[in-house]
Motif scaffolding. Structure first.
Motif, PDB file in Angstrom:
ATOM      1  N   VAL A 176       1.439  -0.519  -0.073  1.00 25.15           N
ATOM      2  CA  VAL A 176      -0.525   0.200  -0.016  1.00 25.15           C
ATOM      3  C   VAL A 176       0.641   1.434   0.205  1.00 25.15           C
ATOM      4  CG1 VAL A 176      -1.848   1.323   1.787  1.00 25.15           C
ATOM      5  CG2 VAL A 176      -2.065  -1.293   1.058  1.00 25.15           C
ATOM      6  N   ASP A 177       2.072   1.182   1.273  1.00 28.79           N
ATOM      7  CA  ASP A 177       2.641   2.056   0.986  1.00 28.79           C
ATOM      8  C   ASP A 177       3.475   2.556  -0.620  1.00 28.79           C
ATOM      9  OD1 ASP A 177       2.463   3.174   3.768  1.00 28.79           O
ATOM     10  OD2 ASP A 177       4.269   1.727   4.537  1.00 28.79           O
ATOM     11  N   TRP A 178       4.403   1.563  -1.465  1.00 27.23           N
ATOM     12  CA  TRP A 178       4.289   1.374  -2.638  1.00 27.23           C
ATOM     13  C   TRP A 178       3.046   2.336  -3.275  1.00 27.23           C
ATOM     14  CZ3 TRP A 178       3.463  -0.181  -7.398  1.00 27.23           C
ATOM     15  CH2 TRP A 178       4.635   0.033  -8.275  1.00 27.23           C
ATOM     16  N   LEU A 179       2.172   1.592  -3.482  1.00 29.54           N
ATOM     17  CA  LEU A 179       1.197   2.496  -4.497  1.00 29.54           C
ATOM     18  C   LEU A 179       0.670   3.459  -4.229  1.00 29.54           C
ATOM     19  CD1 LEU A 179      -1.244   1.242  -6.129  1.00 29.54           C
ATOM     20  CD2 LEU A 179      -2.538   0.414  -4.671  1.00 29.54           C
ATOM     21  N   ARG A 180       0.160   4.039  -3.894  1.00 21.61           N
ATOM     22  CA  ARG A 180      -0.319   5.141  -2.679  1.00 21.61           C
ATOM     23  C   ARG A 180       0.430   6.702  -3.374  1.00 21.61           C
ATOM     24  NH1 ARG A 180       0.193   5.254   2.496  1.00 21.61           N
ATOM     25  NH2 ARG A 180      -1.866   3.870   2.993  1.00 21.61           N
ATOM     26  N   PRO A 181       1.628   6.616  -4.300  1.00 20.64           N
ATOM     27  CA  PRO A 181       2.125   7.994  -4.318  1.00 20.64           C
ATOM     28  C   PRO A 181       2.134   7.833  -5.904  1.00 20.64           C
ATOM     29  CG  PRO A 181       3.865   6.569  -3.195  1.00 20.64           C
ATOM     30  CD  PRO A 181       2.706   5.830  -3.021  1.00 20.64           C
ATOM     31  N   HIS A 182       1.412   6.559  -6.442  1.00 21.89           N
ATOM     32  CA  HIS A 182       1.396   6.647  -7.648  1.00 21.89           C
ATOM     33  C   HIS A 182       0.154   6.976  -8.701  1.00 21.89           C
ATOM     34  CE1 HIS A 182       5.246   4.606  -8.034  1.00 21.89           C
ATOM     35  NE2 HIS A 182       4.721   3.720  -7.082  1.00 21.89           N
ATOM     36  N   GLY A 183      -0.888   7.368  -7.653  1.00 28.83           N
ATOM     37  CA  GLY A 183      -1.789   8.034  -7.994  1.00 28.83           C
ATOM     38  C   GLY A 183      -3.045   7.181  -8.994  1.00 28.83           C
ATOM     39  N   VAL A 184      -2.636   5.865  -9.037  1.00 29.04           N
ATOM     40  CA  VAL A 184      -3.420   5.449  -9.936  1.00 29.04           C
ATOM     41  C   VAL A 184      -4.483   5.400  -9.462  1.00 29.04           C
ATOM     42  CG1 VAL A 184      -4.063   3.097 -11.355  1.00 29.04           C
ATOM     43  CG2 VAL A 184      -1.147   4.142 -11.307  1.00 29.04           C
ATOM     44  N   ARG A 185      -5.772   5.305  -9.965  1.00 30.82           N
ATOM     45  CA  ARG A 185      -7.010   5.161  -9.584  1.00 30.82           C
ATOM     46  C   ARG A 185      -7.696   3.755 -10.195  1.00 30.82           C
ATOM     47  NH1 ARG A 185      -8.623   7.186  -5.768  1.00 30.82           N
ATOM     48  NH2 ARG A 185     -10.223   7.751  -6.027  1.00 30.82           N
ATOM     49  N   THR A 186      -7.315   3.281 -11.311  1.00 25.09           N
ATOM     50  CA  THR A 186      -7.424   2.652 -11.894  1.00 25.09           C
ATOM     51  C   THR A 186      -6.935   1.782 -12.523  1.00 25.09           C
ATOM     52  OG1 THR A 186      -9.400   3.208 -12.062  1.00 25.09           O
ATOM     53  CG2 THR A 186      -9.662   1.108 -13.219  1.00 25.09           C
ATOM     54  N   GLY A 187      -6.329   0.136 -12.261  1.00 22.40           N
ATOM     55  CA  GLY A 187      -5.278  -0.687 -12.632  1.00 22.40           C
ATOM     56  C   GLY A 187      -5.784  -1.890 -12.187  1.00 22.40           C
ATOM     57  N   LEU A 188      -3.665  -2.423 -12.163  1.00 17.59           N
ATOM     58  CA  LEU A 188      -3.517  -4.048 -11.855  1.00 17.59           C
ATOM     59  C   LEU A 188      -2.642  -3.996 -11.449  1.00 17.59           C
ATOM     60  CD1 LEU A 188      -4.504  -6.692 -11.908  1.00 17.59           C
ATOM     61  CD2 LEU A 188      -3.604  -6.693 -14.116  1.00 17.59           C
ATOM     62  N   LEU A 189      -2.069  -4.355  -9.898  1.00 17.47           N
ATOM     63  CA  LEU A 189      -0.851  -4.253  -9.809  1.00 17.47           C
ATOM     64  C   LEU A 189      -0.702  -5.623  -9.311  1.00 17.47           C
ATOM     65  CD1 LEU A 189       1.213  -3.400  -8.004  1.00 17.47           C
ATOM     66  CD2 LEU A 189      -0.095  -3.946  -5.898  1.00 17.47           C
ATOM     67  N   THR A 190       0.876  -6.526 -10.373  1.00 17.01           N
ATOM     68  CA  THR A 190       1.449  -7.196  -9.733  1.00 17.01           C
ATOM     69  C   THR A 190       2.408  -7.158  -9.222  1.00 17.01           C
ATOM     70  OG1 THR A 190       0.326  -8.233 -12.646  1.00 17.01           O
ATOM     71  CG2 THR A 190       2.158  -9.526 -11.370  1.00 17.01           C
ATOM     72  N   LEU A 191       2.620  -8.956  -8.156  1.00 15.74           N
ATOM     73  CA  LEU A 191       3.120  -8.589  -7.400  1.00 15.74           C
ATOM     74  C   LEU A 191       4.291 -10.258  -7.640  1.00 15.74           C
ATOM     75  CD1 LEU A 191       1.240  -8.638  -3.908  1.00 15.74           C
ATOM     76  CD2 LEU A 191       3.235  -6.451  -5.570  1.00 15.74           C
ATOM     77  N   PHE A 192       5.262  -9.985  -7.996  1.00  6.70           N
ATOM     78  CA  PHE A 192       6.320 -11.179  -8.219  1.00  6.70           C
ATOM     79  C   PHE A 192       7.698 -11.963  -7.681  1.00  6.70           C
ATOM     80  CE2 PHE A 192       9.753 -12.833 -10.493  1.00  6.70           C
ATOM     81  CZ  PHE A 192       9.651 -14.419 -11.150  1.00  6.70           C
ATOM     82  N   CYS A 193       8.026 -12.338  -7.142  1.00  8.90           N
ATOM     83  CA  CYS A 193       8.609 -12.883  -5.477  1.00  8.90           C
ATOM     84  C   CYS A 193       9.824 -13.742  -6.658  1.00  8.90           C
ATOM     85  CB  CYS A 193       8.212 -14.154  -4.814  1.00  8.90           C
ATOM     86  SG  CYS A 193       8.931 -14.724  -3.779  1.00  8.90           S
ATOM     87  N   ARG A 194      10.975 -12.715  -6.320  1.00  7.62           N
ATOM     88  CA  ARG A 194      12.006 -13.175  -6.890  1.00  7.62           C
ATOM     89  C   ARG A 194      12.565 -14.272  -6.415  1.00  7.62           C
ATOM     90  NH1 ARG A 194      14.822  -7.869  -9.300  1.00  7.62           N
ATOM     91  NH2 ARG A 194      16.527  -8.692  -9.453  1.00  7.62           N
ATOM     92  N   HIS A 195      12.302 -15.609  -5.658  1.00 12.44           N
ATOM     93  CA  HIS A 195      13.097 -16.144  -5.250  1.00 12.44           C
ATOM     94  C   HIS A 195      11.860 -17.870  -5.330  1.00 12.44           C
ATOM     95  CE1 HIS A 195      15.143 -12.750  -3.114  1.00 12.44           C
ATOM     96  NE2 HIS A 195      14.156 -12.635  -3.247  1.00 12.44           N
ATOM     97  N   THR A 196      13.058 -19.175  -5.860  1.00  8.16           N
ATOM     98  CA  THR A 196      12.920 -20.172  -5.141  1.00  8.16           C
ATOM     99  C   THR A 196      12.011 -21.206  -4.353  1.00  8.16           C
ATOM    100  OG1 THR A 196      14.811 -21.248  -5.537  1.00  8.16           O
ATOM    101  CG2 THR A 196      13.558 -20.480  -7.508  1.00  8.16           C
ATOM    102  N   SER A 197      12.535 -20.318  -3.605  1.00  4.91           N
ATOM    103  CA  SER A 197      12.458 -20.804  -1.830  1.00  4.91           C
ATOM    104  C   SER A 197      11.028 -19.924  -0.627  1.00  4.91           C
ATOM    105  CB  SER A 197      13.676 -20.936  -1.215  1.00  4.91           C
ATOM    106  OG  SER A 197      14.456 -19.988  -1.260  1.00  4.91           O
ATOM    107  N   ALA A 198      10.610 -18.601  -1.272  1.00 10.40           N
ATOM    108  CA  ALA A 198       9.164 -18.028  -1.214  1.00 10.40           C
ATOM    109  C   ALA A 198       8.309 -18.018  -1.517  1.00 10.40           C
ATOM    110  CB  ALA A 198      10.578 -16.889  -0.083  1.00 10.40           C
TER     111      ALA A 198
END
Length: 139
Positions: free
Chosen positions: A25-47
């Protein structure tokens, strides 16, 4: 349409579920996007990443216990143990939890349900510094 990409670093104390909703949420807030899609990707094979209930600690405890039974650390059980006894069980658990999430953004907020939170599921015993790639597209 605007896009933003970044890496969010998450320290983990070792095995277990770490809620990362506030960091996202802290990362999202300052970008000011009202409508969209957030994708998260874990860069590890053990988490892994998952969305789960964030109201009751018992849910996290039960999930962790379930994964311990499903992919136990057991000497001689796995051929791959390059980084120790928790190495292969961590890879198995990641295969089951997955590495990415897609969350709609509505009215400038994550469209999560009332009791939903975003979790990094650390599958290794020792503390780690994990990296989550975030990609936001919207207007």
């Amino acid at each position: 349409m605007r896009q933003f990409v970044d890496i969010v670093r998450i320290p983990t104390p070792g095995r277990g579920l770490v809620e990362i909703t506030p960091e996202v949420v802290d990362w999202l807030r300052p970008h000011g996007v009202r409508t969209g899609l957030l994708t998260l990707f874990c860069r590890h094979t053990s988490a892994g990443l998952l969305i789960q209930e964030n109201a009751s600690r018992e849910v996290r405890f039960d999930l962790e216990a379930f994964f311990d039974r499903l992919a136990p650390e057991e000497a001689g059980r796995y051929r791959h143990a390059d980084e120790g006894g928790d190495d292969m069980p961590a890879h198995l658990r990641t295969a089951l939890t997955g590495l990415q999430l897609a969350i709609p953004v509505k009215d400038g907020r994550l469209a999560l349900g009332t009791w939903q939170g975003i979790y990094l599921f650390e599958h290794r015993r020792t503390p780690r510094a994990r990296e989550i790639a975030v990609h936001l597209i919207g207007e």
